[in-house]
Design a protein around this motif. Sequence first.
Motif, PDB file in Angstrom:
ATOM      1  N   LEU A  83       0.832  -1.205   0.000  1.00  0.00           N
ATOM      2  CA  LEU A  83       0.000   0.000   0.000  1.00  0.00           C
ATOM      3  C   LEU A  83       0.868   1.258   0.000  1.00  0.00           C
ATOM      4  O   LEU A  83       0.644   2.180  -0.791  1.00  0.00           O
ATOM      5  CB  LEU A  83      -0.923  -0.013   1.218  1.00  0.00           C
ATOM      6  CG  LEU A  83      -1.873   1.163   1.356  1.00  0.00           C
ATOM      7  CD1 LEU A  83      -2.871   1.202   0.203  1.00  0.00           C
ATOM      8  CD2 LEU A  83      -2.608   1.079   2.683  1.00  0.00           C
ATOM      9  N   LEU A  84       1.863   1.300   0.863  1.00  0.00           N
ATOM     10  CA  LEU A  84       2.755   2.463   0.926  1.00  0.00           C
ATOM     11  C   LEU A  84       3.479   2.689  -0.397  1.00  0.00           C
ATOM     12  O   LEU A  84       3.541   3.817  -0.894  1.00  0.00           O
ATOM     13  CB  LEU A  84       3.789   2.275   2.043  1.00  0.00           C
ATOM     14  CG  LEU A  84       3.280   2.397   3.471  1.00  0.00           C
ATOM     15  CD1 LEU A  84       4.333   1.909   4.452  1.00  0.00           C
ATOM     16  CD2 LEU A  84       2.892   3.824   3.774  1.00  0.00           C
ATOM     17  N   VAL A  85       4.016   1.641  -0.978  1.00  0.00           N
ATOM     18  CA  VAL A  85       4.752   1.747  -2.237  1.00  0.00           C
ATOM     19  C   VAL A  85       3.825   2.230  -3.351  1.00  0.00           C
ATOM     20  O   VAL A  85       4.207   3.063  -4.177  1.00  0.00           O
ATOM     21  CB  VAL A  85       5.417   0.400  -2.606  1.00  0.00           C
ATOM     22  CG1 VAL A  85       5.897   0.384  -4.038  1.00  0.00           C
ATOM     23  CG2 VAL A  85       6.567   0.115  -1.650  1.00  0.00           C
ATOM     24  N   SER A  86       2.605   1.722  -3.366  1.00  0.00           N
ATOM     25  CA  SER A  86       1.640   2.121  -4.385  1.00  0.00           C
ATOM     26  C   SER A  86       1.375   3.622  -4.335  1.00  0.00           C
ATOM     27  O   SER A  86       1.397   4.301  -5.364  1.00  0.00           O
ATOM     28  CB  SER A  86       0.340   1.342  -4.187  1.00  0.00           C
ATOM     29  OG  SER A  86      -0.635   1.762  -5.095  1.00  0.00           O
ATOM     30  N   VAL A  87       1.141   4.140  -3.159  1.00  0.00           N
ATOM     31  CA  VAL A  87       0.859   5.566  -3.018  1.00  0.00           C
ATOM     32  C   VAL A  87       2.098   6.391  -3.355  1.00  0.00           C
ATOM     33  O   VAL A  87       2.018   7.386  -4.076  1.00  0.00           O
ATOM     34  CB  VAL A  87       0.339   5.878  -1.597  1.00  0.00           C
ATOM     35  CG1 VAL A  87       0.255   7.378  -1.353  1.00  0.00           C
ATOM     36  CG2 VAL A  87      -1.021   5.229  -1.396  1.00  0.00           C
ATOM     37  N   ARG A  88       3.251   5.977  -2.873  1.00  0.00           N
ATOM     38  CA  ARG A  88       4.491   6.720  -3.153  1.00  0.00           C
ATOM     39  C   ARG A  88       4.825   6.700  -4.644  1.00  0.00           C
ATOM     40  O   ARG A  88       5.246   7.714  -5.201  1.00  0.00           O
ATOM     41  CB  ARG A  88       5.649   6.135  -2.350  1.00  0.00           C
ATOM     42  CG  ARG A  88       5.549   6.466  -0.890  1.00  0.00           C
ATOM     43  CD  ARG A  88       6.674   5.840  -0.102  1.00  0.00           C
ATOM     44  NE  ARG A  88       6.497   6.076   1.318  1.00  0.00           N
ATOM     45  CZ  ARG A  88       6.899   5.258   2.251  1.00  0.00           C
ATOM     46  NH1 ARG A  88       7.533   4.149   1.955  1.00  0.00           N
ATOM     47  NH2 ARG A  88       6.698   5.549   3.514  1.00  0.00           N
ATOM     48  N   ARG A  89       4.646   5.549  -5.284  1.00  0.00           N
ATOM     49  CA  ARG A  89       4.943   5.419  -6.706  1.00  0.00           C
ATOM     50  C   ARG A  89       4.065   6.375  -7.510  1.00  0.00           C
ATOM     51  O   ARG A  89       4.518   7.050  -8.421  1.00  0.00           O
ATOM     52  CB  ARG A  89       4.734   3.989  -7.190  1.00  0.00           C
ATOM     53  CG  ARG A  89       5.125   3.804  -8.653  1.00  0.00           C
ATOM     54  CD  ARG A  89       4.924   2.380  -9.155  1.00  0.00           C
ATOM     55  NE  ARG A  89       5.540   1.412  -8.308  1.00  0.00           N
ATOM     56  CZ  ARG A  89       4.914   0.325  -7.827  1.00  0.00           C
ATOM     57  NH1 ARG A  89       3.665   0.086  -8.141  1.00  0.00           N
ATOM     58  NH2 ARG A  89       5.549  -0.528  -7.054  1.00  0.00           N
TER      59      ARG A  89
END
Length: 169
Positions: A83-89
């Motif tokens: 989830l974190l990576v998705s938002v940051r990406r």
Amino acid sequence: MGVRSDAALLAAARSDPGAFRELYDRYAERVLAYHHRRCRDEDAAHDLTAETFAQVWLVRARFRDECDGSAAPWVFGIARNVLLVSVRRRALEARARERLGVLVSPVSVSPQDAWLEGLDDELVPEAVRMRVVDEKDYDEIARELGTTPGAARVRVHRGLAALRKERTR
């Protein structure tokens, strides 16, 4: 043969895809619900769940049994990171497009910063209930919430402080 622990399934999954399927069946609905609570979009939740289990598959050999055979903390830690990576990406890609002046029509659902708001807050009331009502110790709470005993203590403390604050209003 009885029910295999998560740890046994992950060990077997190194050479037996059926064992991984069993682990997937055990956690898929809970991971999907976790992602759906965060993003409130069915398609995005399914995509995030698929990515979570892709990551679980890729790093299955790294699993270390630290919770008496349960992989829940490990699986949900991966879900949180996905989830974190998705938002940051999404944020990085948007800034890059902006700098380059590239206009792209938006996809139907794109990761939103709001998905991360209160990421761990939903566990606070659960931690208080487990400690006060169920009278569980912090080790038990940590195992069930997929965290450390210290983090469980912090969640219980935050929850009780919020209740005290609410009571004085």
